[in-house]
Design an enzyme around this catalytic site. Structure first.
Site, PDB file in Angstrom:
ATOM      1  N   GLU A   1      -1.932  -4.236  14.009  1.00 40.32           N
ATOM      2  CA  GLU A   1      -3.164  -4.405  14.063  1.00 40.32           C
ATOM      3  C   GLU A   1      -3.063  -6.261  14.925  1.00 40.32           C
ATOM      4  O   GLU A   1      -4.568  -6.168  14.679  1.00 40.32           O
ATOM      5  CB  GLU A   1      -3.100  -5.037  12.318  1.00 40.32           C
ATOM      6  CG  GLU A   1      -3.179  -3.946  11.699  1.00 40.32           C
ATOM      7  CD  GLU A   1      -3.707  -4.207  10.301  1.00 40.32           C
ATOM      8  OE1 GLU A   1      -3.200  -4.784   9.765  1.00 40.32           O
ATOM      9  OE2 GLU A   1      -4.709  -3.225   9.373  1.00 40.32           O
TER      10      GLU A   1
ATOM     11  N   GLU B   1      16.912   6.576   6.455  1.00 39.11           N
ATOM     12  CA  GLU B   1      17.189   5.372   6.126  1.00 39.11           C
ATOM     13  C   GLU B   1      18.650   5.407   6.620  1.00 39.11           C
ATOM     14  O   GLU B   1      19.380   4.104   6.108  1.00 39.11           O
ATOM     15  CB  GLU B   1      16.262   5.036   5.303  1.00 39.11           C
ATOM     16  CG  GLU B   1      17.026   5.851   3.662  1.00 39.11           C
ATOM     17  CD  GLU B   1      15.587   5.573   3.184  1.00 39.11           C
ATOM     18  OE1 GLU B   1      16.074   5.219   1.453  1.00 39.11           O
ATOM     19  OE2 GLU B   1      14.585   5.491   2.523  1.00 39.11           O
TER      20      GLU B   1
END
Length: 272
Positions: A81, A112
């Site tokens: 963004e 992960e």
């Protein structure tokens, strides 16, 4: 002494399936109201981080977010963004998620848990001592993130983290740990809820404050935003009208020629 994950302790609510829709919404909102206060308590650490990041970025350094699951997605979201909002290249703030872009939509099994891969992913960007790495993990125990921070520190790169548990293994690898203690989740262990909300708030605070400090905002306006749609072109045009006292079509033409509000204002003032 075993590390206790407050974020994974049992919810203070029970028998959720027996509650009405209104009760569930009220209870979730009651818990969400705790998040802002937890973030407020972490402001001194957030301030320390921003104060360290700004001069590094002035010198050309970059800001990396790295995480897995919800935490990784929020880092990628915030990074994505920044270019349209503040008009900087996407190479300045970078979000990395365990498992790569496919993990933005679908879980990647065991991604992960790989303690080596986080640093390997950072190395793809030729990371260096001018850069900053922020690890994001509600639990504070994600191997992918811990390994990345550990290696970054060995290479004299500034490290920070955002976690929902105090004194976590991840925080031990961070020069600036941000510990946002939101307590147990409404649904036990569902860190996409309060922890995710708090992470999003803190990421907003970090990136927005850094961009303001780097001169990407004037007054309270996004004068460097990318003109990617008619709404933003109209907004930019009105900013120029307000700043320079021009008619709408003149301001719009100036904006489209210059490419940003800031450049348009600079070009016009130089022409006087």
């Amino acid at each position: 002494m075993a590390f206790i994950k407050i974020s994974e302790e049992p919810s203070i609510y029970s028998k959720l399936e027996t509650k009405s829709i209104r009760e569930l919404l009220e209870d979730i909102n009651r818990e969400d109201r705790k998040v802002a206060e937890a973030v407020h308590q972490a402001i001194p650490q957030i301030e320390k981080l921003v104060a360290s990041v700004v001069p590094r970025m002035h010198r050309g350094g970059r800001l990396f977010y790295i995480g897995a699951g919800t935490s990784g997605r929020l880092g990628v979201l915030d990074a994505s963004e920044i270019p349209p909002t503040f008009g900087i290249p996407p190479t300045r703030i970078i979000g990395i998620i365990a498992g790569g872009d496919v993990a933005l939509r679908s879980p990647v099994e065991n991604a992960e848990d790989d303690k080596e891969q986080g640093w390997l992913d950072l190395m793809k960007y030729h990371i260096n001592e001018q850069d900053t790495v922020i690890g994001i993990a509600a639990s504070g125990t994600t191997p992918y993130v811990i390994g990345a921070l550990s290696e970054a520190r060995k290479h004299h790169i500034l490290t920070a983290c955002i976690t929902s548990n105090p004194d976590s293994p991840m925080a031990a690898e961070a020069d600036i740990p941000i510990e946002m203690i939101v307590g147990p989740e409404f649904v036990t262990g569902s860190s996409r809820m309060k922890s995710g909300t708090g992470q999003k708030m803190i990421l907003n605070m970090i990136s927005t404050t850094v961009m303001i400090q780097l001169g990407r905002v004037k007054g309270n306006k996004m004068v460097n935003m990318q003109l990617t749609n008619q709404k933003l072109i109209d907004r930019g045009t009105r900013m120029i009208m307000e700043e320079l006292g021009l008619e709408y079509e003149v301001a719009k033409s100036l904006l489209l020629t210059a490419g940003s509000v800031k450049k348009a204002i600079e070009v016009y003032k130089r022409s006087l």
